[in-house]
Design an enzyme around this catalytic site. Structure first.
Site, short mmCIF file in Angstrom:
data_model
loop_
_atom_site.label_atom_id
_atom_site.label_comp_id
_atom_site.label_asym_id
_atom_site.label_seq_id
_atom_site.Cartn_x
_atom_site.Cartn_y
_atom_site.Cartn_z
CB ALA A 36 -0.86 -0.03 1.25
N GLY B 51 0.43 -5.11 0.57
CA GLY B 51 -0.77 -5.05 -0.25
C GLY B 51 -0.55 -5.66 -1.63
CD GLU C 54 -2.82 -7.57 2.41
OE1 GLU C 54 -2.59 -6.41 2.04
OE2 GLU C 54 -3.21 -7.86 3.56
CD GLU D 57 1.76 -5.68 5.12
OE1 GLU D 57 2.62 -6.57 5.29
OE2 GLU D 57 1.03 -5.62 4.12
C1 LIG Z 1 10.07 -1.93 -1.89
C2 LIG Z 1 11.43 -1.82 -1.27
C3 LIG Z 1 11.97 -3.22 -0.94
C4 LIG Z 1 12.37 -1.14 -2.32
O1 LIG Z 1 13.63 -0.92 -1.73
P1 LIG Z 1 14.71 0.01 -2.49
O2 LIG Z 1 14.79 -0.40 -3.91
O3 LIG Z 1 15.92 -0.03 -1.65
O4 LIG Z 1 14.09 1.47 -2.52
P2 LIG Z 1 13.72 2.43 -1.31
O5 LIG Z 1 14.74 3.49 -1.23
O6 LIG Z 1 13.40 1.68 -0.09
O7 LIG Z 1 12.35 3.04 -1.84
C5 LIG Z 1 12.33 3.88 -2.99
C6 LIG Z 1 11.32 4.98 -2.73
O8 LIG Z 1 10.02 4.41 -2.63
C7 LIG Z 1 9.38 4.79 -1.44
N1 LIG Z 1 8.51 3.67 -1.01
C8 LIG Z 1 8.87 2.40 -0.88
N2 LIG Z 1 7.82 1.64 -0.51
C9 LIG Z 1 6.77 2.50 -0.40
C10 LIG Z 1 5.41 2.34 -0.05
N3 LIG Z 1 4.90 1.12 0.26
N4 LIG Z 1 4.63 3.42 -0.03
C11 LIG Z 1 5.12 4.65 -0.34
N5 LIG Z 1 6.42 4.87 -0.69
C12 LIG Z 1 7.21 3.81 -0.71
C13 LIG Z 1 10.52 5.04 -0.46
O9 LIG Z 1 10.10 5.87 0.58
C14 LIG Z 1 11.55 5.68 -1.39
O10 LIG Z 1 11.22 7.04 -1.58
P3 LIG Z 1 11.96 8.18 -0.75
O11 LIG Z 1 11.54 8.04 0.68
O12 LIG Z 1 11.45 9.42 -1.37
O13 LIG Z 1 13.42 7.93 -0.91
C15 LIG Z 1 11.40 -0.96 0.00
O14 LIG Z 1 11.11 0.37 -0.34
C16 LIG Z 1 10.39 -1.41 1.00
O15 LIG Z 1 10.62 -2.32 1.74
N6 LIG Z 1 9.22 -0.73 1.03
C17 LIG Z 1 8.21 -0.92 2.02
C18 LIG Z 1 7.35 -2.06 1.67
C19 LIG Z 1 6.25 -2.18 2.67
O16 LIG Z 1 6.39 -1.94 3.83
N7 LIG Z 1 5.11 -2.61 2.17
C20 LIG Z 1 3.95 -2.76 2.98
C21 LIG Z 1 3.20 -1.52 3.01
S1 LIG Z 1 1.85 -1.56 4.08
C22 LIG Z 1 0.69 -2.40 3.26
O17 LIG Z 1 0.87 -2.88 2.18
C23 LIG Z 1 -0.58 -2.40 4.02
C24 LIG Z 1 -1.54 -3.50 3.79
O18 LIG Z 1 -1.31 -4.58 3.37
C25 LIG Z 1 -2.87 -3.33 4.26
C26 LIG Z 1 -3.66 -2.34 3.55
C27 LIG Z 1 -5.00 -2.51 4.21
C28 LIG Z 1 -5.89 -1.56 3.86
C29 LIG Z 1 -7.21 -1.94 4.51
C30 LIG Z 1 -7.87 -0.73 4.64
C31 LIG Z 1 -9.29 -0.88 5.05
C32 LIG Z 1 -9.56 0.46 5.57
C33 LIG Z 1 -11.01 0.71 5.64
C34 LIG Z 1 -11.09 1.98 6.32
C35 LIG Z 1 -12.47 2.50 6.22
C36 LIG Z 1 -12.35 3.86 6.73
C37 LIG Z 1 -13.59 4.59 6.45
O19 LIG Z 1 -14.63 3.96 6.26
O20 LIG Z 1 -13.47 5.80 6.45
#
Ligand SMILES: CC(C)(COP(=O)(O)OP(=O)(O)OC[C@H]1O[C@@H](n2cnc3c(N)ncnc32)[C@H](O)[C@@H]1OP(=O)(O)O)[C@@H](O)C(=O)NCCC(=O)NCCSC(=O)CC(=O)CCCCCCCCCCCCC(=O)O
Ligand code: NAI
Length: 720
Positions: free
Chosen positions: A60, A99, A102, A122
């Site tokens: 996400a 995500g 997922e 996460e």
């Molecule tokens: C991917 C990586 C392994 C890449 O590594 P690398 O190549 O070394 O590059 P980086 O320097 O790390 O990254 C480059 C650049 O990208 C940015 N970035 C990386 N990942 C993300 C991201 N996920 N989002 C945004 N930006 C990202 C990073 O910051 C860099 O930029 P810079 O800062 O400007 O330099 C590595 O990047 C990595 O490991 N990334 C993280 C991966 C991660 O953690 N993924 C999981 C994310 S959380 C997620 O996916 C959540 C979910 O699964 C659940 C979602 C559920 C939603 C359910 C919602 C239901 C809600 C209902 C609400 C109802 C409310 C209402 O009714 O109102």
């Protein structure tokens, strides 16, 4: 953000949101609309989800988590995928995480390119995979693997993913072509068995047993961290509850985590770490416009605690090192010691026997610095003595090639004073490693007034290459880390006022520090601090005694000097602030009544009236004094941004990541409250200048709009 095209009766939904194809709102909309469109198109037989550029979605969009979000949410997109009347294939490459994975688990089939990795990171953001990842993964892998993967956040290779049943095929070459070929081989098969929401968890009857075992491990490993336990509860739900109810439980747990302080701090930390790698110098040079030199060879001078550790870091990364000691005997001891340390790494499974041999092959000893004429970088790590370091730099200036970088591992000394004895001060910088250097991740790099951007770029890059987190500091007494660290100073005063070392250590450990300040002092050696204080006294032309209570009008505690005089140098002598059972080689600190007596005598001699000290006061005194200095450091431009400071604390002092770092912690407590308490302590302790409130903090509290926005505010719900 999702390009739609039809090829050979396949609808290709190509996700295009660089750099990591995060599933931000427009991507979710694009996927939802694309799947609906393809499902309704009679010319389409199957749907392929694929990422453009270097990866399938890596999760996400974390930036969206700190703003009010918008539908469609990921689970809605996912259910649209799963309920499509056409088979949906996720073609994975790069890092299919969170995500992203997922979305793949909602698809009917998953094909992975050979080098792809999948995982649920996460937990590192203080969250759980909240788009039904905790419900779907166990349906594929069984409970044990799902528990391990989700609570650790570990990424697994395509090969392992195939073994675990997460992907259906691993392919090489053109991913899209291979996915189409796989798709053709399964077209026409019923989709119902491929829908995970209709499947059960095969080892559901074992869930209580697995849950208890995993919980026990997690509580031991992640003291004070809440997300891993929530992950586990959600996975238990996947086995115990009907699918829909399990998904509701997951949603509730996810929302609790998302709105909590720990996730805010961990999300901040994610971006802070990346922000810290970017730097700007006052002269306009920056990481964006400066190119590093390539370091092909190095020398380390001084093979004591730090020098040996630094040499290990370099050789482990394949950089040949000449290690210099005062004489052959000391050199021999040091080389033997490095051999033992690497042997330990082999035993722990951190390197192979062959890798150890490769490391030792590129390590060469020397008992004189004359041999260093060809190396690209020298890192000096001799005693913390300015005169000695200047003598060495003067020689290096003459011996080394003109392009060589000359760096010091000094923990406190002014880089400009060291550089001043050389003819090339632009090539001089500080490379401050933390002990033990082969373990601690931080490299605090220091620039002086004449250090060139190329030198800065090179040492920042070198840090990355040897697996460190590099942070840049301007030179000053103690740089970011040691200048700001007031925990030891305040802790000693608190002991004089009424607390005991183990009380303070307990409070700090309950806060989340892995080890209390007195235990750390015993580990690194009471003599280290003693030398620094003696050097400081010498500089000021004063003599410290055991009765010294003020130095140049500043409050001073001689408690540690008393330990030094008693030969209690810490773990290495079996006695320090604590006692150690050396006979059994135990590193376990034991409370020592002799130390308590020594403290009480000290207080009596200095006529200090002892009182009851609360845990709250211990936290405030130790941390707010540190935070106040942090704001001064920002004000003076020693650190460019609060993120740099917080990352220094996380990786240099093991500050709990789930609290973000001292600056972030202060922003969570509320800067106004912190400022008021600092003013209160300033009034109470006028002879400690670290309580003199920072102007920047005062301005931030009283005129927030006049202060440039601090980055941390972007990612959190922090308050003034
Ligand atoms: C991917 C990586 C392994 C890449 O590594 P690398 O190549 O070394 O590059 P980086 O320097 O790390 O990254 C480059 C650049 O990208 C940015 N970035 C990386 N990942 C993300 C991201 N996920 N989002 C945004 N930006 C990202 C990073 O910051 C860099 O930029 P810079 O800062 O400007 O330099 C590595 O990047 C990595 O490991 N990334 C993280 C991966 C991660 O953690 N993924 C999981 C994310 S959380 C997620 O996916 C959540 C979910 O699964 C659940 C979602 C559920 C939603 C359910 C919602 C239901 C809600 C209902 C609400 C109802 C409310 C209402 O009714 O109102
Ligand atoms: N010990 C620690 O926790 C940390 C120390 N530092 C800094 O690192 C530097 C070294 O500290 P330690 O390794 O702890 O000291 P140490 O006392 O363990 O090692 C210093 C080594 O330098 C050698 N040495 C002295 N003069 C020399 C010369 N002229 N030529 C070659 N070798 C010489 C000594 O023989 C000794 O082995 C100091 O500047 C210290 O402030 C920095 C971070 C942490």
């Amino acid at each position: 953000m999702v390009d739609y095209r039809v090829e050979d009766q396949f609808a290709i939904l190509e996700i295009n949101n660089p750099p990591v194809n995060a599933l931000s709102l427009h991507v979710r909309e694009g996927l939802l609309n694309g799947v609906l469109r393809a499902s309704a198109d009679n010319n389409v037989k199957a749907i392929i989800l694929i990422g453009k550029g270097k990866t399938f979605p890596s999760g996400a969009d974390i930036k969206e988590f700190s703003r009010p979000g918008k539908a469609p949410w990921l689970p809605e997109v996912g259910h649209t995928i799963e309920s499509s009347n056409k088979p949906v294939f996720s073609a994975l490459h790069g890092t299919a995480l969170g995500g992203g994975l997922e979305i793949a688990l909602f698809s009917h089939y998953r094909i992975a390119e050979k080098t792809a990795k999948v995982g649920f990171p996460e937990v590192h953001l203080g969250l759980l995979p909240g788009a039904e990842g905790t419900i779907r993964l166990p349906r594929l892998t069984g409970l044990v693997i799902a528990m391990e993967m989700i609570t650790s956040g570990r990424q697994v290779s395509a090969k392992e993913a195939l073994k675990f049943g997460i992907v259906d095929k691993v392919v090489e070459g053109n991913l899209l072509k291979e996915t189409k070929a796989f798709a053709k081989s399964v077209l026409g098969q019923p989709l119902e068995p491929r829908k995970l929401s209709l499947c059960g968890v095969k080892d559901a009857d074992q869930v209580d047993k697995y849950y208890e075992a995993a919980l026990k491990e997690l509580l031991k490993k992640y003291r004070g961290v809440i997300a891993p336990v929530s992950c586990l509860k959600s996975i238990r739900g996947s086995a115990q509850l009907p699918y829909k109810e399990a998904a509701e439980l997951e949603r509730t747990l996810f929302s609790e985590l998302m709105s909590g302080a720990q996730s805010a701090a961990l999300r901040y930390s994610f971006f802070a770490e990346r922000a810290a790698s970017r730097w700007n110098l006052p002269n306009g040079a920056s990481s964006a416009n400066s190119k590093p030199l390539t370091i092909k060879s190095a020398a380390v001078i001084g093979a004591g605690t730090m020098g040996s550790g630094i040499a290990i870091c370099l050789i482990r990364s394949g950089i040949p090192v000449i290690l210099v000691e005062q004489n052959e005997k000391m050199l021999e001891n040091a080389l033997r010691n490095i051999g033992y340390i690497l042997q330990g790494s082999v035993k722990l499974g951190r390197m192979t026997v062959d890798q150890r041999s490769d490391c030792l092959r590129i390590l060469q000893g020397a008992a004189s610095i004359e041999k260093l004429k060809d190396v690209d970088i020298v890192i000096e790590a001799v005693y913390e003595n300015l005169k000695l370091k200047q003598e060495i730099f003067e020689k290096l200036d003459k011996i080394c090639k003109p392009t060589a970088l000359l760096c010091s591992n000094t923990s406190t000394l002014d880089i400009d004073l060291i550089a001043s004895v050389t003819s090339k001060p632009d090539r001089v910088a500080g490379t401050h490693f933390f002990a033990p250097a082969y373990i601690m991740k931080l490299l605090e790099n220091i620039y002086g007034s004449k250090t060139s951007p190329i030198t800065v770029a090179t040492i920042m890059d070198l840090g990355k290459k040897i697996g460190k987190i590099s942070v840049l500091s301007k030179t000053c007494d103690g740089f970011i880390a040691n200048r700001m660290n007031k925990i030891g100073t305040e802790a000693a005063f608190l002991v004089e006022e009424g607390a005991l070392p183990h009380d303070i250590d307990q409070v700090l450990e309950d806060f989340g520090m892995p080890m209390g300040v007195f235990k750390v002092s015993d580990l690194s050696g009471i003599d280290i601090g003693w030398s620094i204080r003696q050097e400081m006294a010498k500089k000021q032309g004063i003599t410290l005694t055991l009765e010294t209570h003020y130095v140049s009008g500043e409050r001073y505690s001689s408690l540690a000097d008393r330990l030094y005089n008693l030969g209690r140098l810490g773990l290495k002598t079996g006695k320090g602030w604590y006692r150690y059972n050396n006979a059994s080689n135990s590193r376990k600190p034991i409370i020592d009544p002799d130390v308590t007596d020594m403290i009480l005598n000290h207080c009596e001699k200095l006529r200090i009236k002892r009182r009851q000290i609360s845990p709250q006061e211990i936290i405030e005194r130790c941390l707010y004094a540190t935070v106040n200095e942090g704001f001064k450091i920002l004000e003076e431009g020693v650190a460019e941004k609060p993120e740099d400071i917080d990352i220094v604390w996380q990786y240099g002092f093991s500050f709990p990541r789930y609290r973000g770092g001292p600056m972030f912690y202060a922003s969570q407590v509320g800067l106004k409250k912190v400022y008021e308490r600092i003013c209160y302590y300033h009034e109470s302790f006028p002879y400690s200048k670290h309580w003199l409130p920072s102007d920047l903090l005062k301005k931030l509290v009283s005129h927030p709009n006049e202060v440039p926005i601090n980055l941390w505010m972007n990612y959190t719900n922090s308050k003034l």
